[in-house]
Design a protein around this motif. Sequence first.
Motif, PDB file in Angstrom:
ATOM      1  N   HIS A  11     -11.381   7.382   5.040  1.00 28.05           N
ATOM      2  CA  HIS A  11     -10.813   6.232   4.345  1.00 28.05           C
ATOM      3  C   HIS A  11     -11.443   6.035   2.974  1.00 28.05           C
ATOM      4  CE1 HIS A  11      -9.667   5.151   8.531  1.00 28.05           C
ATOM      5  NE2 HIS A  11      -8.547   4.829   7.896  1.00 28.05           N
ATOM      6  N   GLY A  14      -9.986   8.704   0.706  1.00 30.45           N
ATOM      7  CA  GLY A  14      -8.608   8.332   0.372  1.00 30.45           C
ATOM      8  C   GLY A  14      -8.552   7.204  -0.640  1.00 30.45           C
ATOM      9  N   PHE A  15      -9.420   6.217  -0.470  1.00 26.65           N
ATOM     10  CA  PHE A  15      -9.468   5.105  -1.408  1.00 26.65           C
ATOM     11  C   PHE A  15      -9.873   5.574  -2.800  1.00 26.65           C
ATOM     12  CE2 PHE A  15     -11.963   1.598  -3.337  1.00 26.65           C
ATOM     13  CZ  PHE A  15     -10.919   0.714  -3.538  1.00 26.65           C
ATOM     14  N   SER A  18      -7.076   7.496  -4.425  1.00 25.13           N
ATOM     15  CA  SER A  18      -6.026   6.581  -4.881  1.00 25.13           C
ATOM     16  C   SER A  18      -6.405   5.920  -6.193  1.00 25.13           C
ATOM     17  CB  SER A  18      -5.750   5.518  -3.818  1.00 25.13           C
ATOM     18  OG  SER A  18      -5.226   6.099  -2.656  1.00 25.13           O
ATOM     19  N   THR A  22      -4.498   6.391  -9.836  1.00 25.73           N
ATOM     20  CA  THR A  22      -4.037   5.209 -10.564  1.00 25.73           C
ATOM     21  C   THR A  22      -4.606   5.185 -11.981  1.00 25.73           C
ATOM     22  OG1 THR A  22      -3.881   3.966  -8.507  1.00 25.73           O
ATOM     23  CG2 THR A  22      -3.979   2.694 -10.540  1.00 25.73           C
ATOM     24  N   GLN A  50      -0.228  10.280  -4.683  1.00 24.77           N
ATOM     25  CA  GLN A  50      -0.977   9.168  -4.102  1.00 24.77           C
ATOM     26  C   GLN A  50      -0.336   8.703  -2.801  1.00 24.77           C
ATOM     27  OE1 GLN A  50      -1.658   5.951  -6.793  1.00 24.77           O
ATOM     28  NE2 GLN A  50      -2.670   4.695  -5.278  1.00 24.77           N
ATOM     29  N   ALA A  51       0.970   8.695  -2.717  1.00 27.38           N
ATOM     30  CA  ALA A  51       1.639   8.330  -1.463  1.00 27.38           C
ATOM     31  C   ALA A  51       1.286   9.330  -0.366  1.00 27.38           C
ATOM     32  CB  ALA A  51       3.147   8.268  -1.668  1.00 27.38           C
ATOM     33  N   GLN A  54      -2.254   8.642   0.839  1.00 29.78           N
ATOM     34  CA  GLN A  54      -2.304   7.466   1.697  1.00 29.78           C
ATOM     35  C   GLN A  54      -1.709   7.740   3.066  1.00 29.78           C
ATOM     36  OE1 GLN A  54      -0.703   4.155  -0.474  1.00 29.78           O
ATOM     37  NE2 GLN A  54      -2.326   4.238  -1.996  1.00 29.78           N
ATOM     38  N   PHE A  58      -4.876   7.323   5.418  1.00 28.11           N
ATOM     39  CA  PHE A  58      -4.884   5.996   6.027  1.00 28.11           C
ATOM     40  C   PHE A  58      -3.982   5.878   7.246  1.00 28.11           C
ATOM     41  CE2 PHE A  58      -5.814   4.915   1.479  1.00 28.11           C
ATOM     42  CZ  PHE A  58      -7.151   4.676   1.681  1.00 28.11           C
TER      43      PHE A  58
END
Length: 94
Positions: A11, A14-15, A18, A22, A50-51, A54, A58
């Motif tokens: 996680h 992944g964060f 992301s 961005t 990014q999708a 996630q 996640f």
Amino acid sequence: MEHHSKYPIGHVIGFLLSIVFTIAALYVALYTNLSRSIIIWTIGLFAFIQAGVQLFMFMHVKEGENGKVNVGNMVYSIIIAIVVVYGTIWVMHF
């Protein structure tokens, strides 16, 4: 039986990914001299990646007994969406 760590490193990765995508999209949009269409395509590419990050980090798409089936269904859905969108644009244009 799988051993799960109490610290969710997936996680966190992944964060961070992301946030990187961005910030990269923001940088391309604000600080480059690329054409408007290239900027839009680049932001769209970052959003798509990014999708995917996630979904896999996640939402754990590949985990469970139907992991490969879920990925196959997503690929099929993306292909159908692309055909519908571009087919509609093609019909409306001609």
